[in-house]
Motif scaffolding. Structure first.
Motif: not given
Lengths: 289, 360
Positions: A87-100
């Motif tokens: 949960e934490w890891g995938s949220n961190w990854l999302l925060s890096q790539r959802l800059n749309a």
């Protein structure tokens, strides 16, 4: 090498694919994503990860490592705590790539399609209040990410289980209707249990909402309820501070927080009693635009 | 060995619009991200209509981060410009230069630091200016300090408080103890002024040679495919100029850099379809068959982005270790290298015994 068999979780604003040979992880995922129908894992995923047990010969308790695109930017966790790592890891990854999108560090709930944003720093009781509002009948849109589409000003749901920590686990568990996943004692962030949003919130995870109200919550044990209006300029600044990517978005971020602050009412809410806070938020929404 | 399909798509996509299915796009993005090529892909692909929505979102995301980093780079250059007084030349190397020159290949290129080149006689002066203006060097122990000063071609990295970027100050573009070391004075005489700024940049030919040196004869291996993409971008800009290839070969001969240039041209052709005329390759001495076999085995393993579905395989780590050993040998003669590696190993062991994590 063969492609591992992925399991696709559609959270609304993002799709997360996960592969793992760990049966406990899959059992835990079944518990905290009970309303997600099986998806075609070959479709597009925003984040695709594997959680693999570390070699047996390493000393200490058996550890699990999370991999994404052949890299592992995370510390290992004991295998039994694979779910919090995911949960934490995938949220961190999302925060890096959802800059749309503009990503606010905020809980989001809604009545009909009018959304209340609860932006806050960690430790301010954001997750607890978000879960309590949901149990009081509000639609759950997200806990970690308030996902704002800067083109339309709408909020996209990111329907994932909300990680309750330490004392807040008991506070929410005691409320009628609360569904929690397994308890993970003594993780890096203390005791953690995941709150599971209801079936309706999951089935409406592609339904956007329009922000009406911004509440900056602050829980203080024993404190009387105080609620103060925050003017638009200050609200915009505080939204920017409570964002993962406000700076990186440059002019797009500035425009997004300014528009959000102009189109909503913003308040600062200090509370010691959850039920008082809930009815206060109900009242604030009635007077909001 | 043919390239895996998604790497081929990625490298093609740095020059021409791609038409792919969503799962294919996802795999291309997963190959691009770990090597930092996703924003370059975005620069080429975003203008095309008809991209699937999720793909457009990810490319837009990459483009925004690249724009943000580019802005930080410009801000750092702006802060540096008053330190250039005109009494000695200050050359901006690599990413900073490509950005200042507004090169097409700079679009979507992530840069993480600024590299300055000054004549060695003015290295101390430039360092003092940076310090007086507020830049601070990371604290190093006496051994590391001496390594940088005596054996390297740069000073320890400096940073302006609060800036996301480091400034590396160089007095040469090859390690002074390395087998390819040369007198850098002609880099300055061939350099060009960037109009509207106090900075200078290397000539295009020297930029190509520097990128080749950096890619095949120096330091860190991660993200190295980006250097081949840089080499390809510079060559394509050069190819449009008259007499570029002759000038490039002449310059490589003059500086003794045939070998790194051969590798750069070879992999730019092989992977990027770079239009290097066959006659140019023929004029460069080819490495021996054994060397070529070694490099053609190790370089793709170590440089190309690995399979995104799995942890890096052992053979990749082995290839990187072998190439790193080669870099070290090219960097320092054995009588310096062995004590250096022994010192580093000893320090790592001591840190491990002290209970800390091993230092890289």
């Amino acid at each position: 090498m063969t492609v591992p068999s992925y399991r696709l979780l559609d959270a609304g604003a993002a799709r997360i694919a996960v592969a793992s040979p760990l049966q406990t992880l899959h059992a835990h995922l079944d518990m905290v994503y009970p309303h997600l129908e099986p998806q075609d894992a070959a479709g597009f995923a925003d984040v695709r990860v594997s959680l693999l047990p570390e070699a047996l010969w390493r000393p200490g308790r058996r550890q699990v490592r999370m991999w994404c695109d052949s890299q592992s930017p995370f510390e290992t966790y004991p295998v039994a705590s694979a779910l919090p790592l995911f949960e934490w890891g995938s949220n961190w990854l999302l925060s890096q790539r959802l800059n749309a999108y503009l990503l606010l560090h905020a809980g989001v709930v809604a009545r009909e399609d009018r959304a209340v944003l609860l932006p806050a720093m960690p430790g301010s009781g954001k997750t607890t209040l978000t879960c309590a509002l949901h149990l009081a009948g509000w639609r759950f849109l997200s806990d970690e990410f308030g996902v704002l589409d800067p083109d339309t000003g709408e909020i996209l749901p990111m329907t994932r289980p909300a990680p309750l920590k330490n004392e807040s686990i008991q506070v929410i568990r005691a409320r009628p209707g609360a569904v929690l996943g397994p308890l993970f004692p003594k993780t890096r962030k203390g005791d953690v249990a995941h709150f599971v949003p209801d079936r309706d919130s999951f089935s409406q995870r592609h339904r956007r909402a329009r922000p009406a109200l911004v509440v900056f919550p602050r829980f203080q044990a024993g404190a009387a309820l105080t609620c103060n209006r925050v003017d638009a300029a200050q609200a915009a600044m505080r939204l920017g501070l409570n964002s993962f990517n406000y700076q990186a978005l440059g002019p797009v971020g500035l425009h997004a927080v300014a528009t959000l602050a102009r189109q909503t009412h913003a308040y600062e809410l200090q509370y010691g009693d959850l039920d008082e806070a809930i009815s206060q938020v109900e009242q604030l929404l009635e007077s909001a635009p | 060995m043919p390239l895996p399909t998604d790497i081929r798509h990625l490298l093609q996509g740095l020059h021409a619009p791609l038409t792919l299915t969503q799962p294919q796009w996802e795999r291309v993005l997963r190959r691009a991200r770990p090597v930092g090529l996703h924003a370059r892909l975005a620069a080429v692909q975003l203008p095309q209509p008809g991209l699937p929505d999720p793909v457009r979102r990810h490319l837009l995301s990459a483009q925004r981060i690249a724009a943000h980093r580019g802005q930080a780079l410009r801000a750092e250059l702006f802060r540096l410009s008053p330190l250039v007084a005109g009494d000695f030349p200050v050359i901006i190397l690599k990413g900073g230069a490509y950005l200042l020159q507004d090169r097409k290949m700079a679009r979507g290129r992530f840069a993480s630091d600024i590299d300055l080149l000054v004549p060695s006689s003015h290295l101390r002066a430039m360092e003092d200016r940076l310090r007086r203006a507020g830049w601070q060097a990371a604290a190093l122990d006496a051994y590391d300090e001496r390594y940088y000063r005596d054996w390297s071609h740069e000073t320890p990295p400096m940073r302006f408080p609060g800036s996301p970027l480091e400034v590396d100050l160089h007095h040469a573009i090859t390690p002074v103890t390395g087998s390819l070391a040369f007198d850098p004075s002609s880099l300055f005489s061939h350099s060009e002024i960037v109009p509207g700024t106090p900075f200078r940049v290397l000539s295009l030919e020297d930029q190509v040679l520097h990128a080749c040196l950096h890619c095949f004869h120096d330091g860190e291996l991660d993200l190295r495919i980006r250097e081949v993409v840089d080499i390809d971008g510079l060559l394509r800009e050069g190819a449009a100029r008259p007499h570029f290839w002759e000038a490039l070969i002449r310059r490589a001969s003059g500086l003794g850099l045939h070998r790194p240039l051969w590798y750069g041209l070879h992999y730019a052709r092989l992977w990027m379809d770079c239009p290097v005329p066959a006659s140019v390759m023929e004029r460069l001495p080819t490495p021996s068959r054994r060397t070529r076999w070694c490099m053609d085995t190790l370089i793709p393993l170590a440089l190309l982005p690995p399979d995104p579905d799995h942890p890096p395989p052992l053979r990749l780590k082995a290839a990187q270790a072998l190439l790193r050993a080669r870099y070290h040998l090219l960097r320092m003669p054995p009588h310096l290298l062995l004590p250096h590696l022994a010192h580093k190993a000893g320090r790592r062991l001591k840190a491990y015994l002290d209970g800390g994590k091993p230092t890289p």
